[in-house]
Design a protein around this motif. Sequence first.
Motif, PDB file in Angstrom:
ATOM      1  N   ASP A   1      19.024  48.124 -91.258  1.00  0.00           N
ATOM      2  CA  ASP A   1      18.133  46.558 -90.111  1.00  0.00           C
ATOM      3  C   ASP A   1      19.396  45.560 -90.099  1.00  0.00           C
ATOM      4  OD1 ASP A   1      16.336  47.739 -91.355  1.00  0.00           O
ATOM      5  OD2 ASP A   1      15.724  46.518 -93.113  1.00  0.00           O
ATOM      6  N   LEU A   2      20.229  45.116 -90.443  1.00  0.00           N
ATOM      7  CA  LEU A   2      20.838  44.485 -90.013  1.00  0.00           C
ATOM      8  C   LEU A   2      21.100  44.575 -88.716  1.00  0.00           C
ATOM      9  CD1 LEU A   2      22.692  41.517 -90.932  1.00  0.00           C
ATOM     10  CD2 LEU A   2      23.771  43.176 -91.892  1.00  0.00           C
ATOM     11  N   ARG A   3      21.527  45.978 -88.463  1.00  0.00           N
ATOM     12  CA  ARG A   3      22.916  46.731 -87.690  1.00  0.00           C
ATOM     13  C   ARG A   3      21.879  45.817 -86.098  1.00  0.00           C
ATOM     14  NH1 ARG A   3      24.790  50.109 -89.140  1.00  0.00           N
ATOM     15  NH2 ARG A   3      22.330  51.733 -88.191  1.00  0.00           N
ATOM     16  N   ASP A   4      20.111  46.527 -86.365  1.00  0.00           N
ATOM     17  CA  ASP A   4      19.521  46.417 -85.144  1.00  0.00           C
ATOM     18  C   ASP A   4      18.921  44.907 -84.769  1.00  0.00           C
ATOM     19  OD1 ASP A   4      18.814  48.915 -85.924  1.00  0.00           O
ATOM     20  OD2 ASP A   4      16.879  49.522 -86.541  1.00  0.00           O
ATOM     21  N   ARG A   5      18.810  43.636 -85.698  1.00  0.00           N
ATOM     22  CA  ARG A   5      18.307  42.885 -85.885  1.00  0.00           C
ATOM     23  C   ARG A   5      19.921  42.007 -85.083  1.00  0.00           C
ATOM     24  NH1 ARG A   5      16.744  38.120 -90.381  1.00  0.00           N
ATOM     25  NH2 ARG A   5      15.229  39.434 -90.842  1.00  0.00           N
ATOM     26  N   GLY A   6      21.177  42.827 -85.283  1.00  0.00           N
ATOM     27  CA  GLY A   6      22.084  42.171 -84.064  1.00  0.00           C
ATOM     28  C   GLY A   6      22.572  42.018 -83.056  1.00  0.00           C
ATOM     29  N   TYR A   7      21.483  43.738 -83.008  1.00  0.00           N
ATOM     30  CA  TYR A   7      21.935  44.273 -80.941  1.00  0.00           C
ATOM     31  C   TYR A   7      20.753  43.039 -80.356  1.00  0.00           C
ATOM     32  CZ  TYR A   7      25.132  48.314 -82.118  1.00  0.00           C
ATOM     33  OH  TYR A   7      26.461  48.776 -81.538  1.00  0.00           O
ATOM     34  N   ILE A   8      19.548  42.973 -80.982  1.00  0.00           N
ATOM     35  CA  ILE A   8      18.091  42.083 -80.682  1.00  0.00           C
ATOM     36  C   ILE A   8      18.949  41.031 -80.487  1.00  0.00           C
ATOM     37  CG2 ILE A   8      16.013  41.270 -80.931  1.00  0.00           C
ATOM     38  CD1 ILE A   8      15.486  43.914 -82.256  1.00  0.00           C
ATOM     39  N   TYR A   9      19.388  40.585 -81.229  1.00  0.00           N
ATOM     40  CA  TYR A   9      20.644  38.884 -80.718  1.00  0.00           C
ATOM     41  C   TYR A   9      21.328  39.391 -79.638  1.00  0.00           C
ATOM     42  CZ  TYR A   9      17.533  36.651 -84.339  1.00  0.00           C
ATOM     43  OH  TYR A   9      16.380  36.464 -85.785  1.00  0.00           O
ATOM     44  N   TRP A  10      22.210  40.093 -79.945  1.00  0.00           N
ATOM     45  CA  TRP A  10      22.789  40.049 -79.248  1.00  0.00           C
ATOM     46  C   TRP A  10      22.672  39.813 -76.972  1.00  0.00           C
ATOM     47  CZ3 TRP A  10      28.734  42.141 -81.013  1.00  0.00           C
ATOM     48  CH2 TRP A  10      29.261  41.695 -79.877  1.00  0.00           C
ATOM     49  N   ARG A  11      21.387  41.350 -76.923  1.00  0.00           N
ATOM     50  CA  ARG A  11      21.010  41.309 -76.192  1.00  0.00           C
ATOM     51  C   ARG A  11      20.433  40.385 -75.115  1.00  0.00           C
ATOM     52  NH1 ARG A  11      19.599  48.058 -77.901  1.00  0.00           N
ATOM     53  NH2 ARG A  11      21.397  47.925 -77.593  1.00  0.00           N
ATOM     54  N   LEU A  12      20.258  39.634 -76.234  1.00  0.00           N
ATOM     55  CA  LEU A  12      18.473  38.740 -75.737  1.00  0.00           C
ATOM     56  C   LEU A  12      19.213  36.840 -75.341  1.00  0.00           C
ATOM     57  CD1 LEU A  12      15.969  37.474 -78.469  1.00  0.00           C
ATOM     58  CD2 LEU A  12      15.710  38.341 -75.620  1.00  0.00           C
ATOM     59  N   LEU A  13      20.323  37.044 -75.999  1.00  0.00           N
ATOM     60  CA  LEU A  13      21.301  35.842 -75.669  1.00  0.00           C
ATOM     61  C   LEU A  13      22.456  36.499 -74.801  1.00  0.00           C
ATOM     62  CD1 LEU A  13      22.618  34.975 -78.811  1.00  0.00           C
ATOM     63  CD2 LEU A  13      21.430  34.281 -77.520  1.00  0.00           C
ATOM     64  N   SER A  14      22.520  38.037 -74.079  1.00  0.00           N
ATOM     65  CA  SER A  14      23.347  38.037 -73.239  1.00  0.00           C
ATOM     66  C   SER A  14      22.854  38.361 -71.870  1.00  0.00           C
ATOM     67  CB  SER A  14      24.036  39.200 -73.236  1.00  0.00           C
ATOM     68  OG  SER A  14      23.172  40.582 -73.753  1.00  0.00           O
ATOM     69  N   THR A  15      21.775  38.555 -72.034  1.00  0.00           N
ATOM     70  CA  THR A  15      20.525  39.138 -71.101  1.00  0.00           C
ATOM     71  C   THR A  15      19.613  37.572 -70.156  1.00  0.00           C
ATOM     72  OG1 THR A  15      18.978  39.613 -72.352  1.00  0.00           O
ATOM     73  CG2 THR A  15      20.152  41.250 -70.763  1.00  0.00           C
ATOM     74  N   ASP A  16      19.231  36.658 -71.669  1.00  0.00           N
ATOM     75  CA  ASP A  16      18.229  35.783 -70.949  1.00  0.00           C
ATOM     76  C   ASP A  16      18.070  34.186 -72.099  1.00  0.00           C
ATOM     77  OD1 ASP A  16      16.747  33.782 -70.233  1.00  0.00           O
ATOM     78  OD2 ASP A  16      15.231  35.956 -69.501  1.00  0.00           O
ATOM     79  N   PRO A  17      19.112  33.792 -72.141  1.00  0.00           N
ATOM     80  CA  PRO A  17      19.503  32.729 -73.402  1.00  0.00           C
ATOM     81  C   PRO A  17      17.668  32.033 -73.119  1.00  0.00           C
ATOM     82  CG  PRO A  17      21.580  32.714 -71.082  1.00  0.00           C
ATOM     83  CD  PRO A  17      20.244  34.031 -70.804  1.00  0.00           C
ATOM     84  N   VAL A  18      17.159  31.483 -72.039  1.00  0.00           N
ATOM     85  CA  VAL A  18      15.297  30.810 -72.473  1.00  0.00           C
ATOM     86  C   VAL A  18      15.092  31.735 -73.078  1.00  0.00           C
ATOM     87  CG1 VAL A  18      13.785  29.697 -70.724  1.00  0.00           C
ATOM     88  CG2 VAL A  18      16.874  29.602 -69.962  1.00  0.00           C
ATOM     89  N   ALA A  19      14.970  33.082 -72.885  1.00  0.00           N
ATOM     90  CA  ALA A  19      13.928  33.563 -73.140  1.00  0.00           C
ATOM     91  C   ALA A  19      14.520  33.702 -74.659  1.00  0.00           C
ATOM     92  CB  ALA A  19      13.923  34.927 -73.146  1.00  0.00           C
ATOM     93  N   ALA A  20      15.797  33.454 -75.547  1.00  0.00           N
ATOM     94  CA  ALA A  20      16.220  33.850 -76.871  1.00  0.00           C
ATOM     95  C   ALA A  20      15.728  32.542 -77.160  1.00  0.00           C
ATOM     96  CB  ALA A  20      17.470  33.766 -76.819  1.00  0.00           C
ATOM     97  N   LYS A  21      15.803  31.374 -76.710  1.00  0.00           N
ATOM     98  CA  LYS A  21      15.952  30.778 -76.977  1.00  0.00           C
ATOM     99  C   LYS A  21      14.293  30.344 -77.590  1.00  0.00           C
ATOM    100  CE  LYS A  21      16.784  25.683 -76.966  1.00  0.00           C
ATOM    101  NZ  LYS A  21      17.985  24.474 -75.954  1.00  0.00           N
ATOM    102  N   GLU A  22      12.812  31.418 -76.628  1.00  0.00           N
ATOM    103  CA  GLU A  22      11.577  30.270 -76.846  1.00  0.00           C
ATOM    104  C   GLU A  22      11.700  31.597 -78.167  1.00  0.00           C
ATOM    105  OE1 GLU A  22       9.942  32.405 -73.378  1.00  0.00           O
ATOM    106  OE2 GLU A  22      10.202  30.208 -71.834  1.00  0.00           O
ATOM    107  N   VAL A  23      11.936  32.901 -77.738  1.00  0.00           N
ATOM    108  CA  VAL A  23      11.485  33.807 -79.681  1.00  0.00           C
ATOM    109  C   VAL A  23      12.433  33.350 -80.992  1.00  0.00           C
ATOM    110  CG1 VAL A  23      12.160  35.688 -80.189  1.00  0.00           C
ATOM    111  CG2 VAL A  23      11.312  35.689 -77.540  1.00  0.00           C
ATOM    112  N   VAL A  24      13.616  32.753 -80.491  1.00  0.00           N
ATOM    113  CA  VAL A  24      14.306  32.512 -82.172  1.00  0.00           C
ATOM    114  C   VAL A  24      13.428  31.151 -82.642  1.00  0.00           C
ATOM    115  CG1 VAL A  24      15.872  32.177 -83.103  1.00  0.00           C
ATOM    116  CG2 VAL A  24      15.680  34.429 -81.201  1.00  0.00           C
TER     117      VAL A  24
END
Length: 891
Positions: free
Chosen positions: A512-535
């Motif tokens: 669970d922790l690893r999956d959430r970490g990967y999701i955040y990592w990919r969000l932050l590295s590909t589209d920080p604007v989308a990451a902000k809207e999600v998180v």
Amino acid sequence: MTDSKYFTTTKKGLINTTHLNDAQKLIIHFVTNDISSCASCSALFPDVVNCMQTDNLELKKLVYLYLMNYAKSQPDMAIMAVNTFVKDCEDPNPLIRALAVRTMGCIRVDKITEYLCEPLRKCLKDEDPYVRKTAAVCVAKLHDINAQLVEDQGFLDTLKDLISDSNPMVVANAVAALSEIAESHPNSNLLDLNPQTINKLLTALNECTEWGQIFILDCLANYTPRDDRESQSICERVTPRLSHANSAVVLSAVKVLMKFMEMLPKDLDYYGTLLKKLAPPLVTLLSAEPELQYVALRNINLIVQRRPEILKHEMKVFFVKYNDPIYVKLEKLDIMIRLASQANIAQVLAELKEYATEVDVDFVRKAVRAIGRCAIKVEQSAERCVSTLLDLIQTKVNYVVQEAIVVIKDIFRKYPNKYESVIATLCENLDSLDEPEARAAMIWIVGEYAERIDNADELLESFLEGFHDESTQVQLQLLTAIVKLFLKKPTETQELVQQVLSLATQDSDNPDLRDRGYIYWRLLSTDPVAAKEVVLAEKPLISEETDLIEPTLLEELICHIGTLASVYHKPPSAFVEGSRGVQHKRLPGSAGSGESVESPDVASAPGVSEAPPAVIPSQGDLLGDLLNLDLTPPTTTGPPPPSSGMQMGAMDLLGGGLDSLVWLPAMKAKGLEISGTFARRSGVVQMEMTLTNKAMSVMTDFAIQFNRNSFGLAPAGPLQVLTPLSPNQSIEVTLPLNTVGPVMKMEPLNNLQVAVKNNIDVFYFSCQYPISMLFAEDGKMERQVFLATWKDIPNENESQFQIKDCHLNSDAASNKLQGSNIFTIAKRTVEGQDMLYQSMKLSNGIWLLAELRVQAGNPNYTVSTELVSLKCRAPEVSQCVFQSYEAVLKN
């Protein structure tokens, strides 16, 4: 020589048996000592049976007691006792007659039951009421041994006749026996309750013993009055039972009144009077021993969830006493929260603050949480509650501080941007937090309000030092909080976010922790604007957290007040093993919500008002029970055409209907052709038909009737064909439907068998209605209720289906489904998928919960495969519901 000499004690633990023979000595020894130690007594069975001829009543009781314990191990020899039973059932002494019939019922030996039928029949009609009441209970025992024999001998009819007996105890025992038999045979309709029978029971209620009153009150609770006047009349005659000294009688009376109140109009004067009368007996129950108090409190907990106005002025009764056991204290605390309102919140908070200084740690924790629940429930008290929590934090008592921080987090979520000024005080206590829930709550606060905390990065970094030693709950919250902090202060915390992402994805073995970490990592590295809207998306406000019981379950538990179900807060089916007689009960509809059904067919079938929402009776003969139309159809009329060829058609929006289908071809109905569809308009299900006359003669005198079906669909009125139907003429007819008809499980569930009559003949056909037509407008659950219900429904009741070739994004799907009364409760995005949590309610009270997964992404394009999970207490409806679900989405 008197009889007392046989039982005179000459030495402690011994009995004077000088004047008794060996068999009699054995009996005295058997009864007066430990029965289980006399394993060899069965060898003397013949000698003991010979002692049955004695005229000594006490000795006869001992012999009969012996028989009850050993007859099953000596079934062949037990027949020797039959003649004595027959003789004793005709003894002049009614005590001996009753003793004989009682023993007969307790000897569970199949070989002798048929010999006991004639003595039992005589005792059921005995002139002495004591014998009759004993015989009534014997019938229930005999039915448990050999049900077919009891039915063949007509004992059930005799038992029904005893309800009209002149002696109230006979009536009570007859009701108890019939109720017990009916529980194991729920479809037998043994207790045919009608106004005349109810009147007899109410008359007997005033004169029988306390346990007899309980039997009668429980029986009354299974009756559904015809209207509010009858309901009020019964309530008036049951109300005096509230002042009874026996708490079981009081609770049984409360159960009857709670059920019948549902049918009383709230603007009726008597309704208010009844509410006032219910409070004092419930309060009185709390003056008993702690164990009885607990049972009473568990029942009161249900009552205040259904009708809090009953005890709204009795808050002080639930204040905790210093010598209350912990289980009583916790239950009182829960009820206090349920009764909390703007009018009494001041005294409640003062009391809770006092509880928070107690020595019992568990109780103190619950008291602190209760303060938080008050803040969430009563908005006007929120500021006072926060102030109280801050005072408790200043005490520096470790477990008090930690509980306070947990509940303040919830208050922040309920009232955003209102009480954040207290964050500084919370941060001062950071080092004292050692419990995972408190640490996770504090981390959430720091992450959520990082822009208001100058040293937020330092605080979170201090937690990061022991990351691998933290619980999973804390690790997940810390990961999310640091990502939030990075999105708010990217330049200052880049190193910190890389560190936590590395710990979560590379050094952790928790998936669970690893999956959430990967999701955040990919969000932050590909589209920080989308990451902000999600998180940093706006959080939904939390609602009152009072462990609400699901409405349908609460209704059932109210019908079981005074039983174990009301103490466990679980339906009987959840803890009664192997009982086929456990039925789901429901409260009747409110005043004016429906009409009573008078037809014989309906009366003999389980109607909607009595049938449980999660149980549909099995399908019997397809047309054997159909219609009672008084039409005398010809004997040559064949069976209805098979329904396999009938399709539901393309689904329209709920305001519309379906594509019209030919239900009855003219060649099968002597020239009458019927085509039609179903629609739901303004909350009413309608059957829209086109009648076409393709014959050479005029058609008149139309009538329609439905067979029993899965959801009780029935015409709400006659078929309105006002003018004669001439040859080659068509007429459109709309038939409103209701769901108060008789119920029988069909295959498939949405199959409907119809008979139409005109001046020519009677014709039969089958059609299928979309189950979405039965989705009610009040099918939207509260979030907390949805969550509790989802957890409460067993996982084996969950069904998963795939919806292919459906190009909709989550918002479009939600809007489309809402048009068909499928309501979206919550939405979240997980692993690139939008998760829609939805509820719907069928017309018979069955709730269905759904989880719809839609691939997230470009709003102009979605993947064409969606997954829907359905959970329901009646899983047999899931397949049918899915078909309608899919039809709505694809239309």
